[in-house]
Design a protein around this motif. Structure first.
Motif, PDB file in Angstrom:
ATOM      1  N   TYR A 235      -4.807   8.952   3.237  1.00 35.49           N
ATOM      2  CA  TYR A 235      -3.721   8.620   3.983  1.00 35.49           C
ATOM      3  C   TYR A 235      -2.757   8.193   3.493  1.00 35.49           C
ATOM      4  CZ  TYR A 235      -6.996   4.723   4.664  1.00 35.49           C
ATOM      5  OH  TYR A 235      -7.932   3.640   4.301  1.00 35.49           O
ATOM      6  N   TYR A 236      -1.604   7.788   4.055  1.00 33.48           N
ATOM      7  CA  TYR A 236      -0.352   7.429   3.368  1.00 33.48           C
ATOM      8  C   TYR A 236       0.327   6.392   4.143  1.00 33.48           C
ATOM      9  CZ  TYR A 236      -1.116  11.601   0.671  1.00 33.48           C
ATOM     10  OH  TYR A 236      -1.520  12.579   0.123  1.00 33.48           O
ATOM     11  N   THR A 237       1.305   5.464   3.480  1.00 34.42           N
ATOM     12  CA  THR A 237       2.212   4.669   4.215  1.00 34.42           C
ATOM     13  C   THR A 237       3.228   5.505   4.708  1.00 34.42           C
ATOM     14  OG1 THR A 237       3.401   2.537   4.084  1.00 34.42           O
ATOM     15  CG2 THR A 237       3.541   4.223   2.307  1.00 34.42           C
ATOM     16  N   ASP A 238       3.887   5.184   5.999  1.00 36.57           N
ATOM     17  CA  ASP A 238       4.826   6.136   6.823  1.00 36.57           C
ATOM     18  C   ASP A 238       6.035   6.356   5.732  1.00 36.57           C
ATOM     19  OD1 ASP A 238       4.420   4.382   9.716  1.00 36.57           O
ATOM     20  OD2 ASP A 238       3.442   5.957   8.807  1.00 36.57           O
TER      21      ASP A 238
ATOM     22  N   PHE B  89       0.921  -1.162  -0.042  1.00 36.18           N
ATOM     23  CA  PHE B  89      -0.086  -0.097   0.063  1.00 36.18           C
ATOM     24  C   PHE B  89       0.980   1.263   0.075  1.00 36.18           C
ATOM     25  CE2 PHE B  89      -3.399   2.882   1.293  1.00 36.18           C
ATOM     26  CZ  PHE B  89      -3.026   3.648   2.013  1.00 36.18           C
ATOM     27  N   VAL B  90       0.468   2.332  -0.684  1.00 36.44           N
ATOM     28  CA  VAL B  90       1.286   3.456  -0.773  1.00 36.44           C
ATOM     29  C   VAL B  90       0.112   4.752  -0.295  1.00 36.44           C
ATOM     30  CG1 VAL B  90       2.149   5.395  -2.300  1.00 36.44           C
ATOM     31  CG2 VAL B  90       2.676   2.918  -2.564  1.00 36.44           C
ATOM     32  N   SER B  91      -1.163   4.905  -0.813  1.00 37.40           N
ATOM     33  CA  SER B  91      -1.742   5.842  -0.250  1.00 37.40           C
ATOM     34  C   SER B  91      -3.300   5.667  -0.875  1.00 37.40           C
ATOM     35  CB  SER B  91      -1.456   7.101  -1.235  1.00 37.40           C
ATOM     36  OG  SER B  91      -2.253   8.321  -0.870  1.00 37.40           O
ATOM     37  N   PHE B  92      -4.146   6.257  -0.130  1.00 34.76           N
ATOM     38  CA  PHE B  92      -5.781   5.975  -0.185  1.00 34.76           C
ATOM     39  C   PHE B  92      -6.301   7.577  -0.398  1.00 34.76           C
ATOM     40  CE2 PHE B  92      -9.848   4.669   0.260  1.00 34.76           C
ATOM     41  CZ  PHE B  92     -10.500   5.665   1.225  1.00 34.76           C
ATOM     42  N   ILE B  93      -7.277   7.463  -1.107  1.00 32.78           N
ATOM     43  CA  ILE B  93      -8.190   8.964  -1.212  1.00 32.78           C
ATOM     44  C   ILE B  93      -9.658   8.378  -1.331  1.00 32.78           C
ATOM     45  CG2 ILE B  93      -7.918   8.889  -3.644  1.00 32.78           C
ATOM     46  CD1 ILE B  93      -7.875  12.128  -3.141  1.00 32.78           C
ATOM     47  N   SER B  94     -10.425   8.877  -0.475  1.00 32.14           N
ATOM     48  CA  SER B  94     -11.816   8.757  -0.417  1.00 32.14           C
ATOM     49  C   SER B  94     -12.632   9.255  -1.677  1.00 32.14           C
ATOM     50  CB  SER B  94     -12.711   9.249   0.640  1.00 32.14           C
ATOM     51  OG  SER B  94     -12.482  10.638   0.663  1.00 32.14           O
TER      52      SER B  94
ATOM     53  N   THR C  56      -5.911  -0.467   3.740  1.00 32.12           N
ATOM     54  CA  THR C  56      -4.272  -0.538   3.297  1.00 32.12           C
ATOM     55  C   THR C  56      -4.040  -1.775   2.800  1.00 32.12           C
ATOM     56  OG1 THR C  56      -3.753  -1.132   5.586  1.00 32.12           O
ATOM     57  CG2 THR C  56      -3.771   1.251   5.185  1.00 32.12           C
ATOM     58  N   HIS C  57      -4.935  -2.699   2.790  1.00 31.82           N
ATOM     59  CA  HIS C  57      -4.755  -4.181   2.387  1.00 31.82           C
ATOM     60  C   HIS C  57      -5.083  -4.396   0.696  1.00 31.82           C
ATOM     61  CE1 HIS C  57      -3.956  -8.359   2.130  1.00 31.82           C
ATOM     62  NE2 HIS C  57      -3.127  -8.414   3.134  1.00 31.82           N
TER      63      HIS C  57
ATOM     64  N   VAL D 188       6.227   7.230   2.689  1.00 32.54           N
ATOM     65  CA  VAL D 188       6.312   8.209   1.774  1.00 32.54           C
ATOM     66  C   VAL D 188       5.568   9.512   2.199  1.00 32.54           C
ATOM     67  CG1 VAL D 188       5.858   6.412  -0.007  1.00 32.54           C
ATOM     68  CG2 VAL D 188       3.660   7.509   1.077  1.00 32.54           C
ATOM     69  N   LYS D 189       5.022   9.661   3.699  1.00 30.26           N
ATOM     70  CA  LYS D 189       4.591  10.699   4.142  1.00 30.26           C
ATOM     71  C   LYS D 189       5.411  11.884   4.181  1.00 30.26           C
ATOM     72  CE  LYS D 189       1.469   8.387   7.457  1.00 30.26           C
ATOM     73  NZ  LYS D 189       1.426   8.213   8.918  1.00 30.26           N
ATOM     74  N   GLY D 190       4.978  13.019   3.618  1.00 30.73           N
ATOM     75  CA  GLY D 190       5.640  14.239   3.505  1.00 30.73           C
ATOM     76  C   GLY D 190       6.315  14.336   2.168  1.00 30.73           C
ATOM     77  N   ARG D 191       6.457  13.287   1.242  1.00 33.15           N
ATOM     78  CA  ARG D 191       7.014  13.327  -0.178  1.00 33.15           C
ATOM     79  C   ARG D 191       5.804  13.273  -1.127  1.00 33.15           C
ATOM     80  NH1 ARG D 191      10.201   9.531  -1.631  1.00 33.15           N
ATOM     81  NH2 ARG D 191       9.633   7.878  -0.125  1.00 33.15           N
ATOM     82  N   PHE D 192       4.992  12.221  -0.910  1.00 31.63           N
ATOM     83  CA  PHE D 192       3.838  12.024  -1.756  1.00 31.63           C
ATOM     84  C   PHE D 192       2.593  12.612  -1.488  1.00 31.63           C
ATOM     85  CE2 PHE D 192       5.698   7.507  -3.443  1.00 31.63           C
ATOM     86  CZ  PHE D 192       6.842   8.041  -3.591  1.00 31.63           C
ATOM     87  N   THR D 193       1.798  12.981  -2.466  1.00 26.20           N
ATOM     88  CA  THR D 193       0.538  13.713  -2.383  1.00 26.20           C
ATOM     89  C   THR D 193      -0.605  12.871  -3.451  1.00 26.20           C
ATOM     90  OG1 THR D 193       1.426  15.763  -1.621  1.00 26.20           O
ATOM     91  CG2 THR D 193      -0.841  15.736  -2.128  1.00 26.20           C
ATOM     92  N   ILE D 194      -1.814  12.368  -2.775  1.00 22.35           N
ATOM     93  CA  ILE D 194      -2.554  11.631  -3.321  1.00 22.35           C
ATOM     94  C   ILE D 194      -3.704  12.695  -3.492  1.00 22.35           C
ATOM     95  CG2 ILE D 194      -4.026  10.897  -1.613  1.00 22.35           C
ATOM     96  CD1 ILE D 194      -4.518   8.270  -3.704  1.00 22.35           C
ATOM     97  N   SER D 195      -4.127  13.020  -4.914  1.00 23.04           N
ATOM     98  CA  SER D 195      -5.564  13.892  -5.148  1.00 23.04           C
ATOM     99  C   SER D 195      -6.282  13.284  -6.164  1.00 23.04           C
ATOM    100  CB  SER D 195      -4.974  15.077  -5.558  1.00 23.04           C
ATOM    101  OG  SER D 195      -4.352  15.135  -6.896  1.00 23.04           O
ATOM    102  N   ARG D 196      -7.460  13.899  -6.721  1.00 23.02           N
ATOM    103  CA  ARG D 196      -8.280  13.274  -7.476  1.00 23.02           C
ATOM    104  C   ARG D 196      -8.915  14.556  -8.170  1.00 23.02           C
ATOM    105  NH1 ARG D 196     -11.826   8.853  -5.073  1.00 23.02           N
ATOM    106  NH2 ARG D 196     -12.846   8.910  -7.280  1.00 23.02           N
ATOM    107  N   ASP D 197      -9.576  14.418  -9.379  1.00 22.19           N
ATOM    108  CA  ASP D 197     -10.225  15.278 -10.091  1.00 22.19           C
ATOM    109  C   ASP D 197     -11.410  14.553 -10.634  1.00 22.19           C
ATOM    110  OD1 ASP D 197     -11.592  17.179 -12.016  1.00 22.19           O
ATOM    111  OD2 ASP D 197      -9.804  18.014 -12.887  1.00 22.19           O
TER     112      ASP D 197
END
Length: 120
Positions: free
Chosen positions: A59-62, A47-52, A102-103, A64-73
């Motif tokens: 949320y993010y796996t530890d 798991f890397v990241s989730f977005i509703s 996360t699984h 990548v926190k602070g380095r990766f950003t998930i978003s959606r359009d």
């Protein structure tokens, strides 16, 4: 039925950035919670990241926190993963999927993956 297509992978030097995209079709996209996973050679898919569906919950796996950003359009039926300060250990095939948590067993539809290679 949902079809997912990832793009945006490539070769980048350590410290660089990439933005991955995941284009979805075949369903009401805004209802789909989405996740990013990655799989390095010889390792389990992780798991890397989730977005509703609304984008309000992420949320993010530890690692990548602070380095990766998930978003959606939702107007473009697309989820993004902005990856900054990339490290060689981020090298993997990256997959997007529909689901939550996360699984990987909680995710049903998967894209074909996009390769990210980070050189040192």
């Amino acid at each position: 039925q949902v079809q997912l297509v990832e793009s945006g992978g490539g070769l980048v030097q350590a410290g660089g950035s990439l933005r991955l995209s995941c284009a979805a079709s075949g369903s009401t996209f805004s209802r789909n919670d989405m996740g990013w996973f990655r799989q390095a050679p010889g390792k389990e898919r992780e798991f890397v990241s989730f977005i509703s569906g609304s984008g309000r919950i992420t949320y993010y796996t530890d690692s990548v926190k602070g380095r990766f950003t998930i978003s959606r359009d939702n107007a473009k039926n697309t989820v993004y993963l902005q990856m900054n300060s990339l490290k060689p250990e981020d090298t993997a095939v990256y997959y997007c999927a529909t689901g939550r948590g996360t699984h990987k067993s909680n995710y049903d539809y998967w894209g074909q993956g996009t390769q990210v290679t980070v050189s040192s």
